[in-house]
Design a protein around this motif. Structure first.
Motif, PDB file in Angstrom:
ATOM      1  N   PHE A   1     -54.544  30.783  50.797  1.00  0.00           N
ATOM      2  CA  PHE A   1     -54.639  29.446  51.392  1.00  0.00           C
ATOM      3  C   PHE A   1     -53.278  28.869  51.783  1.00  0.00           C
ATOM      4  O   PHE A   1     -53.215  27.773  52.324  1.00  0.00           O
ATOM      5  CB  PHE A   1     -55.328  28.490  50.416  1.00  0.00           C
ATOM      6  CG  PHE A   1     -56.764  28.848  50.132  1.00  0.00           C
ATOM      7  CD1 PHE A   1     -57.777  28.449  50.990  1.00  0.00           C
ATOM      8  CD2 PHE A   1     -57.097  29.600  49.020  1.00  0.00           C
ATOM      9  CE1 PHE A   1     -59.100  28.780  50.742  1.00  0.00           C
ATOM     10  CE2 PHE A   1     -58.419  29.941  48.753  1.00  0.00           C
ATOM     11  CZ  PHE A   1     -59.421  29.538  49.621  1.00  0.00           C
ATOM     12  N   THR A   2     -52.186  29.599  51.523  1.00  0.00           N
ATOM     13  CA  THR A   2     -50.852  29.008  51.702  1.00  0.00           C
ATOM     14  C   THR A   2     -49.937  29.853  52.587  1.00  0.00           C
ATOM     15  O   THR A   2     -48.721  29.668  52.562  1.00  0.00           O
ATOM     16  CB  THR A   2     -50.162  28.824  50.333  1.00  0.00           C
ATOM     17  OG1 THR A   2     -50.009  30.101  49.703  1.00  0.00           O
ATOM     18  CG2 THR A   2     -50.962  27.903  49.434  1.00  0.00           C
TER      19      THR A   2
ATOM     20  N   THR B   1     -50.011  38.115  49.044  1.00  0.00           N
ATOM     21  CA  THR B   1     -51.481  37.963  49.033  1.00  0.00           C
ATOM     22  C   THR B   1     -52.121  38.557  47.787  1.00  0.00           C
ATOM     23  O   THR B   1     -53.229  39.076  47.846  1.00  0.00           O
ATOM     24  CB  THR B   1     -52.111  38.652  50.259  1.00  0.00           C
ATOM     25  OG1 THR B   1     -51.917  40.076  50.139  1.00  0.00           O
ATOM     26  CG2 THR B   1     -51.520  38.149  51.550  1.00  0.00           C
TER      27      THR B   1
ATOM     28  N   SER C   1     -46.797  30.594  47.384  1.00  0.00           N
ATOM     29  CA  SER C   1     -46.508  29.763  48.556  1.00  0.00           C
ATOM     30  C   SER C   1     -45.023  29.848  48.854  1.00  0.00           C
ATOM     31  O   SER C   1     -44.265  30.524  48.143  1.00  0.00           O
ATOM     32  CB  SER C   1     -46.892  28.303  48.296  1.00  0.00           C
ATOM     33  OG  SER C   1     -45.995  27.715  47.359  1.00  0.00           O
TER      34      SER C   1
ATOM     35  N   ALA D   1     -55.561  32.337  45.347  1.00  0.00           N
ATOM     36  CA  ALA D   1     -54.966  31.086  45.811  1.00  0.00           C
ATOM     37  C   ALA D   1     -53.935  31.317  46.912  1.00  0.00           C
ATOM     38  O   ALA D   1     -53.748  30.466  47.793  1.00  0.00           O
ATOM     39  CB  ALA D   1     -54.320  30.348  44.641  1.00  0.00           C
ATOM     40  N   SER D   2     -53.284  32.464  46.890  1.00  0.00           N
ATOM     41  CA  SER D   2     -52.205  32.708  47.848  1.00  0.00           C
ATOM     42  C   SER D   2     -52.692  32.782  49.283  1.00  0.00           C
ATOM     43  O   SER D   2     -51.910  32.564  50.217  1.00  0.00           O
ATOM     44  CB  SER D   2     -51.471  34.005  47.489  1.00  0.00           C
ATOM     45  OG  SER D   2     -52.321  35.131  47.642  1.00  0.00           O
TER      46      SER D   2
END
Length: 284
Positions: free
Chosen positions: A128-129, A121, A94, A125-126
């Motif tokens: 989503f931010t 990316t 993020s 999880a990345s």
């Protein structure tokens, strides 16, 4: 910057060859292309190269190791005093990662000109931010994306279909990177093309990226640089059309719509034309 060429930081031979290949930026890599046993040597080699290289050539960029490793702080402590033009942070989660690295560079007395780029990316999880990079740190200059680490993270058998096109998760990563970079007011940079012998495939992918709004592309081999530079350099026809659009609005005065060669143009077209001319001016 149109072309960003990855070069292992521990290979003097490859560094020497890369410096004259025409890339806009050389990314001296301390991460994936360097074995664990060679991290210290690569770090020292990168710092030495920065101190002696001709700084009138390509921008000199360092990709440090990821923030979840024990190497990244030592990477910065060694290379920041040698004044790289930019630091690339891999596997960012993020905008907080940018803030962390930016503040560390600040504490090390890094020059204001040292920018930060992110490979944004490489984990599930990345994705989503990608909207959190705006305002994360003044040093942030570009976002790029990566499919290889992401496919490993997802446990995928492949990241392309039978036609050679990225499948859904990776198309999503590409799109979100473009949107996240533009939303943050920084440069969106397309990912690598793995097959460095396939120039036609590279050109097709680069043209698709330029069409969608990316303004540069990563490279893994010097042979890819010329193709990338050509694709991301506005042609004379592109520039002539952009000038014609600007001229049409200037002559029309305070209007929202003009006609040019039988086509109705409004404010988004004017904005695109001005942006293209600005990029061309910067490259000169």
């Amino acid at each position: 910057m149109r072309s960003f060429l990855f070069v292992p930081a521990d290979s003097e031979k490859k560094l020497a060859k890369a410096a004259s290949c025409g890339a806009d930026a050389l990314i001296l890599d301390l991460e994936d292309s360097v074995a664990l046993s060679a991290k210290d040597a690569a770090r020292s080699s990168a710092a030495a190269y920065l101190k002696t290289a001709d700084r009138s050539g390509p921008k000199l960029v360092l990709r440090i190791n990821a923030l979840d490793t024990p190497f990244w702080e030592k990477d910065l402590e060694t290379v920041v005093p040698a004044k790289p033009d930019m630091i690339v942070v891999p596997k960012t989660l993020s905008g907080d990662c940018v803030k962390k690295v930016g503040e560390r560079i600040d504490r090390l007395g890094g020059a204001e000109e040292i920018g930060i780029g992110c490979v944004a990316t490489e984990t599930a999880a990345s994705l989503f931010t990608l909207g959190t990079y705006a305002g994360s740190h003044d040093r942030l200059a570009f976002l790029t994306w990566g499919a290889e680490d992401l496919s490993a993270a997802l446990g995928a058998r492949d990241n392309k279909d039978d036609a050679g096109l990225y499948t859904g998760p990776y198309q999503l990563a590409r799109t979100l990177t473009l949107l996240g970079a533009v939303a943050a007011g920084i440069q969106p940079v397309d990912s690598i093309w793995k097959n460095f012998r396939d120039e036609k495939g590279l050109e097709a992918e680069a043209r698709a990226a330029a069409r969608d709004g990316f303004t540069g592309k990563m490279a893994i081999h010097p042979a890819q640089v010329a193709v990338i530079n050509e694709v991301f350099t506005p042609s004379e026809a592109d520039l002539a059309h952009a000038r014609a659009v600007v001229d049409a609005f200037d002559k029309a005065g305070d209007v929202g719509v003009v006609a040019l060669d039988g086509v109705m143009l409004d404010m988004p077209h004017l904005k695109q034309a001005r942006a293209l001319l600005a990029r061309a001016a910067q490259s000169n």
